[in-house]
Enzyme design. Sequence first.
Site, PDB file in Angstrom:
ATOM      1  N   CYS A  74      78.851  25.703  25.300  1.00  0.00           N
ATOM      2  CA  CYS A  74      77.829  25.346  24.325  1.00  0.00           C
ATOM      3  C   CYS A  74      78.513  25.327  22.963  1.00  0.00           C
ATOM      4  O   CYS A  74      79.054  26.355  22.532  1.00  0.00           O
ATOM      5  CB  CYS A  74      76.730  26.409  24.359  1.00  0.00           C
ATOM      6  SG  CYS A  74      75.453  26.184  23.103  1.00  0.00           S
ATOM      7  N   THR A  76      77.164  24.987  20.081  1.00  0.00           N
ATOM      8  CA  THR A  76      76.381  25.723  19.096  1.00  0.00           C
ATOM      9  C   THR A  76      76.681  27.220  19.183  1.00  0.00           C
ATOM     10  O   THR A  76      76.921  27.875  18.167  1.00  0.00           O
ATOM     11  CB  THR A  76      74.874  25.456  19.326  1.00  0.00           C
ATOM     12  OG1 THR A  76      74.687  24.040  19.433  1.00  0.00           O
ATOM     13  CG2 THR A  76      74.027  25.999  18.209  1.00  0.00           C
ATOM     14  N   CYS A 185      78.233  18.196  21.699  1.00  0.00           N
ATOM     15  CA  CYS A 185      77.242  19.088  22.294  1.00  0.00           C
ATOM     16  C   CYS A 185      77.306  18.832  23.791  1.00  0.00           C
ATOM     17  O   CYS A 185      77.381  17.674  24.224  1.00  0.00           O
ATOM     18  CB  CYS A 185      75.848  18.767  21.756  1.00  0.00           C
ATOM     19  SG  CYS A 185      74.497  19.543  22.680  1.00  0.00           S
TER      20      CYS A 185
END
Length: 259
Positions: A74, A76, A185
């Site tokens: 991920c 993020t 992403c």
Amino acid sequence: MNDNRPIGIYDSGLGGLSVWREVRKVLPGESLVYLGDGKNCPYGSRSREEVRDLADKAVGHLIGRGCKMVVVACNTATAAAIDFLREKYPDIPIVGMEPAVKPACLTTRTGVVGVLATERSLDGDLFRRTAARYGRGVEVIPVAGRGFVELVEQDREQTPEAEACVREAVGEMLRKGADRIVLGCTHYPFLKPVLERVVRGYDVEIIDPSPAVARRVVQLLREGGLEAGEGHRAEYSFVTFADEEYRLRLERKAEQPLK
Ligand code: DGL
């Protein structure tokens, strides 16, 4: 020395399965535990502190299940927490996502590179540092993929709405002549077929960093003497902080062909 413990792979939801597939492809003899949070997805517009706490809980969970290595699949969570996680769990190798800005900037011919990622990733230090380091002399155009994560989470990649969202997101970079588009992403590779349709007619290469991340996993297993034994039969399990229905969706999505 052999180590038959599983490798943990974690994402906010279904997206990290794009990395899971690559890891399975290059390491068919390794057992994998995939944790798709599901309960707190999307992470992309949460605060950095919130994402760090969620990542800590998830990585702690995977280590508690006996994983020998964890891949934070991920972008993020990597941007918000990778240093913190490596410090907190020093005995376990932790692999994060790199925004593939470097290969894009090194190979662009037009000098314009588009980067699609979540809001939180784009305003993080990791992206800023990478763009500043490799983007000299290159115009890097960052765009948040609004609605992308939700489309993938709801299995709506093949809808007119998905196509409209993707078209809207890449409009500016195409107009400015981008010839490389980075998928920053891990949910976005599920939208790659739509993206390919949208950029048809433009000379654009779409760059997905997950094969490079899988190669890094191979390298770290080797260096750490952590590879599974020859006769080990790989097992795949899927866990979530959401409900059983979501867990079953993870299982199904892992096998879904990208078309
Ligand atoms: N798949 C994640 C990423 O790579 C996070 C998406 C989200 O939950 O917003 O950034």
